[in-house]
Write a protein that holds these residues in place. Structure first.
Motif, PDB file in Angstrom:
ATOM      1  N   SER A 150      13.309   2.373   4.482  1.00 58.19           N
ATOM      2  CA  SER A 150      14.726   2.914   4.262  1.00 58.19           C
ATOM      3  C   SER A 150      15.571   3.140   5.481  1.00 58.19           C
ATOM      4  O   SER A 150      16.661   2.604   5.735  1.00 58.19           O
ATOM      5  N   ARG A 151      15.057   3.638   6.629  1.00 60.77           N
ATOM      6  CA  ARG A 151      15.754   3.779   7.960  1.00 60.77           C
ATOM      7  C   ARG A 151      15.837   2.707   8.703  1.00 60.77           C
ATOM      8  O   ARG A 151      16.745   2.479   9.360  1.00 60.77           O
ATOM      9  N   ARG A 152      14.667   1.869   8.937  1.00 60.98           N
ATOM     10  CA  ARG A 152      14.651   0.641   9.824  1.00 60.98           C
ATOM     11  C   ARG A 152      14.316  -0.548   8.961  1.00 60.98           C
ATOM     12  O   ARG A 152      13.271  -1.030   9.058  1.00 60.98           O
ATOM     13  N   PRO A 153      15.100  -1.064   8.167  1.00 64.71           N
ATOM     14  CA  PRO A 153      14.849  -2.262   7.325  1.00 64.71           C
ATOM     15  C   PRO A 153      14.480  -3.456   8.011  1.00 64.71           C
ATOM     16  O   PRO A 153      13.813  -4.051   7.289  1.00 64.71           O
ATOM     17  N   GLU A 154      14.960  -3.553   9.030  1.00 63.43           N
ATOM     18  CA  GLU A 154      14.552  -4.899   9.746  1.00 63.43           C
ATOM     19  C   GLU A 154      13.109  -4.851  10.517  1.00 63.43           C
ATOM     20  O   GLU A 154      12.547  -5.814  10.809  1.00 63.43           O
ATOM     21  N   LEU A 155      12.706  -3.529  10.379  1.00 61.47           N
ATOM     22  CA  LEU A 155      10.973  -3.676  10.787  1.00 61.47           C
ATOM     23  C   LEU A 155      10.195  -4.001   9.733  1.00 61.47           C
ATOM     24  O   LEU A 155       8.957  -4.239   9.877  1.00 61.47           O
ATOM     25  N   VAL A 156      10.489  -3.750   8.229  1.00 62.31           N
ATOM     26  CA  VAL A 156       9.710  -3.910   7.279  1.00 62.31           C
ATOM     27  C   VAL A 156      10.220  -5.037   6.341  1.00 62.31           C
ATOM     28  O   VAL A 156      11.357  -4.879   5.483  1.00 62.31           O
ATOM     29  N   LYS A 157       9.507  -6.055   6.094  1.00 62.83           N
ATOM     30  CA  LYS A 157      10.020  -7.050   5.044  1.00 62.83           C
ATOM     31  C   LYS A 157       9.332  -7.075   3.695  1.00 62.83           C
ATOM     32  O   LYS A 157       9.487  -7.910   2.974  1.00 62.83           O
ATOM     33  N   GLY A 158       8.098  -6.233   3.704  1.00 59.75           N
ATOM     34  CA  GLY A 158       7.189  -6.243   2.626  1.00 59.75           C
ATOM     35  C   GLY A 158       6.519  -4.754   2.389  1.00 59.75           C
ATOM     36  O   GLY A 158       6.226  -4.556   3.606  1.00 59.75           O
ATOM     37  N   LEU A 159       6.531  -4.122   1.429  1.00 61.65           N
ATOM     38  CA  LEU A 159       5.694  -2.995   1.550  1.00 61.65           C
ATOM     39  C   LEU A 159       4.697  -2.709   0.292  1.00 61.65           C
ATOM     40  O   LEU A 159       4.815  -3.127  -0.888  1.00 61.65           O
ATOM     41  N   ASP A 175      -0.427 -14.078  16.940  1.00 62.00           N
ATOM     42  CA  ASP A 175       0.745 -14.820  16.969  1.00 62.00           C
ATOM     43  C   ASP A 175       1.079 -14.747  15.222  1.00 62.00           C
ATOM     44  O   ASP A 175       2.082 -15.426  15.162  1.00 62.00           O
ATOM     45  N   GLY A 176       0.291 -14.322  14.271  1.00 62.24           N
ATOM     46  CA  GLY A 176       0.501 -14.266  13.309  1.00 62.24           C
ATOM     47  C   GLY A 176       1.487 -13.267  12.527  1.00 62.24           C
ATOM     48  O   GLY A 176       2.171 -12.455  13.492  1.00 62.24           O
ATOM     49  N   GLU A 201       8.607   3.989  16.832  1.00 62.81           N
ATOM     50  CA  GLU A 201       8.442   3.647  18.133  1.00 62.81           C
ATOM     51  C   GLU A 201       7.153   2.999  18.627  1.00 62.81           C
ATOM     52  O   GLU A 201       7.128   1.992  19.449  1.00 62.81           O
ATOM     53  N   PHE A 202       6.214   3.245  17.758  1.00 68.02           N
ATOM     54  CA  PHE A 202       4.804   2.485  18.071  1.00 68.02           C
ATOM     55  C   PHE A 202       4.922   0.945  17.727  1.00 68.02           C
ATOM     56  O   PHE A 202       4.782   0.195  18.458  1.00 68.02           O
ATOM     57  N   LEU A 203       5.701   0.688  16.711  1.00 67.55           N
ATOM     58  CA  LEU A 203       6.006  -0.654  16.473  1.00 67.55           C
ATOM     59  C   LEU A 203       7.003  -1.395  17.441  1.00 67.55           C
ATOM     60  O   LEU A 203       6.806  -2.536  17.795  1.00 67.55           O
ATOM     61  N   GLN A 204       7.845  -0.660  17.917  1.00 66.63           N
ATOM     62  CA  GLN A 204       8.493  -0.968  18.928  1.00 66.63           C
ATOM     63  C   GLN A 204       7.985  -1.304  20.208  1.00 66.63           C
ATOM     64  O   GLN A 204       7.982  -2.289  20.871  1.00 66.63           O
ATOM     65  N   GLU A 205       7.063  -0.536  20.591  1.00 66.87           N
ATOM     66  CA  GLU A 205       6.145  -0.544  21.743  1.00 66.87           C
ATOM     67  C   GLU A 205       5.250  -1.754  21.753  1.00 66.87           C
ATOM     68  O   GLU A 205       4.963  -2.307  22.901  1.00 66.87           O
ATOM     69  N   ILE A 206       4.912  -2.252  20.540  1.00 63.04           N
ATOM     70  CA  ILE A 206       3.819  -3.347  20.525  1.00 63.04           C
ATOM     71  C   ILE A 206       4.471  -4.520  20.116  1.00 63.04           C
ATOM     72  O   ILE A 206       4.006  -5.465  19.815  1.00 63.04           O
ATOM     73  N   GLY A 207       5.949  -4.597  19.977  1.00 62.28           N
ATOM     74  CA  GLY A 207       6.670  -5.886  19.569  1.00 62.28           C
ATOM     75  C   GLY A 207       6.519  -6.292  18.299  1.00 62.28           C
ATOM     76  O   GLY A 207       6.926  -7.381  18.059  1.00 62.28           O
ATOM     77  N   VAL A 208       6.589  -5.297  17.359  1.00 64.95           N
ATOM     78  CA  VAL A 208       6.650  -5.683  16.032  1.00 64.95           C
ATOM     79  C   VAL A 208       7.913  -5.619  15.324  1.00 64.95           C
ATOM     80  O   VAL A 208       8.555  -4.466  15.116  1.00 64.95           O
ATOM     81  N   THR A 209       8.399  -6.551  14.521  1.00 63.51           N
ATOM     82  CA  THR A 209       9.565  -6.246  13.517  1.00 63.51           C
ATOM     83  C   THR A 209       9.190  -7.281  12.452  1.00 63.51           C
ATOM     84  O   THR A 209       8.083  -8.042  12.448  1.00 63.51           O
TER      85      THR A 209
END
Length: 266
Positions: free
Chosen positions: A107-116, A20-21, A80-88
């Motif tokens: 760059s392509r999906r900024p909603e998926l990555v908030k820190g790099l 849940d983290g 697709e992997f991150l969407q499959e396992i419910g990660v944003t």
């Protein structure tokens, strides 16, 4: 063992920490599998963060489509992997080609990555000619013929002559040739300078003092493409500082999570 069955590939992955983290996703380098992160994962907290790692296509226990691959295909696998396992909204930690995947994903999906975290990575790694020469040699004589030269680029001298270095040599030469060639082709054709320059998120760059594959100066230059980013160099480490100096690596990662992303539980 967990397998995410995606449209074009099956990806082997593992999860540790708190389900849940806040998700922290680790992407490994060319010629390694998700064990690359074992030492660092062991040093991170077991609560507050969801620690996810995966074998990209052609590596580890993931499936191995025929080459060549493109950076776009590697990024699409990860999306697709991150969407499959419910990660944003994850913190994406990418080493070498893993950092290239992270740059393109952000760059392509900024909603998926908030820190790099760009570890031993760059917007452009090597030259097309270098990668083509490596591909041709592997086709002719196999990865084993290049293993010693690659390990010289990965590790400092002391670690390279240690017993532990044998594990990494074995991991390298057991990488499917098609997987190594496919990812090499993706690197040969990739220059992310323009898209990375437009990123607007917290970025930490990590270099290794003795990295001959992605010298610290190159990692720093890529990191500085993103306003407000920070760069650190790990002394006496090469291309895989998470292996050679895991305590220092984990400290830098936890500081980034606390100070830049306000992850107070770590």
């Amino acid at each position: 063992m967990r397998i995410a069955r995606l449209k074009s590939v099956d990806l082997h992955w593992r999860e540790d920490g708190d389900p849940d983290g806040i998700p922290v996703v680790f992407a490994n380098s060319l010629g390694t599998d998700l064990r690359l992160w074992d030492k660092v994962i062991a040093l991170l907290p077991s609560s507050g963060v969801r620690l996810i790692r995966f074998d990209k296509r052609g590596h580890g226990l993931s499936s191995c489509p025929k080459p060549p691959y493109s950076m776009e295909a590697l990024c699409e696998d990860t999306e697709e992997f991150l969407q499959e396992i419910g990660v944003t909204g994850c913190i994406f930690v990418g080493l070498s080609i893993g950092g290239c995947i992270g740059q393109l994903l952000a760059s392509r999906r900024p909603e998926l990555v908030k820190g790099l975290v760009l570890s031993n990575s760059a917007a452009k790694m090597g030259t097309p000619q270098m990668w083509e020469e490596r591909i041709e040699r592997i086709r002719a004589t196999g990865i084993d013929s290049m293993a010693d030269a690659i390990l010289e680029r990965w590790f400092g001298e002391a670690f390279r002559h240690s017993d532990e270095a044998v594990l990494w040599r074995h991991m390298l030469i057991r990488t499917p040739a098609d997987g190594y060639i496919g990812c090499s082709a993706a690197l040969a054709a990739s220059d992310l300078t323009a898209s990375t320059s437009e990123l607007a998120l917290p970025v930490l760059g990590i270099g290794g003092e003795h990295d001959l594959a992605s010298p610290s100066s190159v990692v720093r230059a890529t990191t500085e493409l993103v306003p407000g980013s920070r760069f650190v160099e790990i002394a006496t480490a090469g291309h895989l500082p998470c292996v050679e100096r895991p305590e220092i690596y984990a400290d830098h990662l936890m500081t980034f999570l606390k100070e830049n992303l306000h992850v107070g539980t770590v």
